[in-house]
Motif scaffolding. Structure first.
Motif, PDB file in Angstrom:
ATOM      1  N   SER A  20       0.848  -1.201   0.000  1.00 37.65           N
ATOM      2  CA  SER A  20       0.000   0.000   0.000  1.00 37.65           C
ATOM      3  C   SER A  20       0.874   1.238   0.000  1.00 37.65           C
ATOM      4  O   SER A  20       2.013   1.195   0.474  1.00 37.65           O
ATOM      5  N   GLU A  75       0.355   5.805   0.244  1.00 35.50           N
ATOM      6  CA  GLU A  75      -0.502   6.987   0.270  1.00 35.50           C
ATOM      7  C   GLU A  75       0.120   8.002  -0.671  1.00 35.50           C
ATOM      8  O   GLU A  75       1.319   8.275  -0.592  1.00 35.50           O
ATOM      9  N   ASP A  90      -0.047  11.824  -2.419  1.00 34.41           N
ATOM     10  CA  ASP A  90      -0.547  13.186  -2.237  1.00 34.41           C
ATOM     11  C   ASP A  90      -1.023  13.721  -3.588  1.00 34.41           C
ATOM     12  O   ASP A  90      -0.397  14.594  -4.191  1.00 34.41           O
ATOM     13  N   GLU A 122     -11.984   3.105  -8.757  1.00 33.50           N
ATOM     14  CA  GLU A 122     -12.206   2.250  -7.593  1.00 33.50           C
ATOM     15  C   GLU A 122     -11.233   1.067  -7.551  1.00 33.50           C
ATOM     16  O   GLU A 122     -10.535   0.869  -6.568  1.00 33.50           O
ATOM     17  N   ALA A 148      -8.593   4.522  -2.942  1.00 34.99           N
ATOM     18  CA  ALA A 148      -9.519   5.134  -1.986  1.00 34.99           C
ATOM     19  C   ALA A 148      -9.073   6.561  -1.720  1.00 34.99           C
ATOM     20  O   ALA A 148      -7.891   6.807  -1.460  1.00 34.99           O
ATOM     21  N   GLN A 149     -10.020   7.493  -1.806  1.00 35.93           N
ATOM     22  CA  GLN A 149      -9.739   8.912  -1.552  1.00 35.93           C
ATOM     23  C   GLN A 149      -9.837   9.174  -0.053  1.00 35.93           C
ATOM     24  O   GLN A 149     -10.802   8.749   0.585  1.00 35.93           O
ATOM     25  N   THR A 150      -8.820   9.809   0.510  1.00 33.46           N
ATOM     26  CA  THR A 150      -8.867  10.245   1.912  1.00 33.46           C
ATOM     27  C   THR A 150      -8.438  11.703   1.937  1.00 33.46           C
ATOM     28  O   THR A 150      -7.243  11.997   1.840  1.00 33.46           O
ATOM     29  N   GLY A 151      -9.420  12.582   1.990  1.00 37.92           N
ATOM     30  CA  GLY A 151      -9.126  14.012   1.923  1.00 37.92           C
ATOM     31  C   GLY A 151      -8.563  14.354   0.557  1.00 37.92           C
ATOM     32  O   GLY A 151      -9.162  14.033  -0.465  1.00 37.92           O
ATOM     33  N   SER A 152      -7.385  14.978   0.539  1.00 30.92           N
ATOM     34  CA  SER A 152      -6.760  15.335  -0.744  1.00 30.92           C
ATOM     35  C   SER A 152      -5.794  14.249  -1.221  1.00 30.92           C
ATOM     36  O   SER A 152      -5.142  14.399  -2.243  1.00 30.92           O
ATOM     37  N   LYS A 153      -5.704  13.164  -0.458  1.00 28.27           N
ATOM     38  CA  LYS A 153      -4.772  12.085  -0.793  1.00 28.27           C
ATOM     39  C   LYS A 153      -5.513  10.861  -1.327  1.00 28.27           C
ATOM     40  O   LYS A 153      -6.723  10.728  -1.158  1.00 28.27           O
ATOM     41  N   THR A 154      -4.753   9.978  -1.952  1.00 30.74           N
ATOM     42  CA  THR A 154      -5.307   8.732  -2.474  1.00 30.74           C
ATOM     43  C   THR A 154      -4.485   7.579  -1.929  1.00 30.74           C
ATOM     44  O   THR A 154      -3.257   7.615  -1.962  1.00 30.74           O
ATOM     45  N   ARG A 155      -5.173   6.587  -1.424  1.00 27.70           N
ATOM     46  CA  ARG A 155      -4.501   5.371  -0.978  1.00 27.70           C
ATOM     47  C   ARG A 155      -4.600   4.357  -2.115  1.00 27.70           C
ATOM     48  O   ARG A 155      -5.672   4.141  -2.670  1.00 27.70           O
TER      49      ARG A 155
END
Length: 138
Positions: A7, A9, A11, A70, A90-97
């Motif tokens: 995985s 993260e 930015d 997705e 997966a979007q988390t705020g302005s970041k993508t995992r």
């Protein structure tokens, strides 16, 4: 079957990451174990293709299904690798995992090398995610 997970993260927005990972023709640029990709057919979001992998220049057949922004589900249908590879976003705020999960084994007599190859696929996956991150954050 060997399970391999990695995985990262990134930015960058999910749209940017998706545009990189869903460009299936550029896969060899990021995934060093993939030497060449030849698309055979496309029907909707499903692509059938032949991939030449670095392991003894073996050819594998794959069915790739795109779930926009997705997931990318890859099923190995013929060749030295049996199993699946899935990329999920997966979007988390302005970041993508970005996650990758392999559930695979080598077929036939090559099965005894699955453990050894697992380490190569693990490090190759980590490198690929890092390369995708660098590209997306430009």
């Amino acid at each position: 079957m060997a399970q391999i997970q990695a995985s990262i993260e990134i930015d960058a927005p999910i749209d940017k990451v998706w545009s990189i990972v869903s460009d299936l023709d550029s896969e060899p640029k990021f995934w060093k174990g993939t030497k060449e990709v030849r698309n055979i057919s496309k029907e909707g979001n499903t692509i059938t293709r032949e991939v030449t992998i670095a392991f003894k220049d073996s050819k594998c057949m794959q069915t790739v299904t795109l779930y926009p922004k997705e997931k990318i589900q890859i099923q190995f249908t013929k060749g030295v690798i049996e199993g699946t590879k899935a990329l999920t976003l997966a979007q988390t705020g302005s970041k993508t995992r970005l996650d990758v999960i392999w559930d695979m084994k080598l077929t036939g007599m090559m099965g005894m090398f699955t453990g050894m190859i697992k380490k190569h696929i693990q490090s190759g996956s980590e490198q690929a995610l890092e390369s995708i991150k660098q590209e997306a954050q430009r």
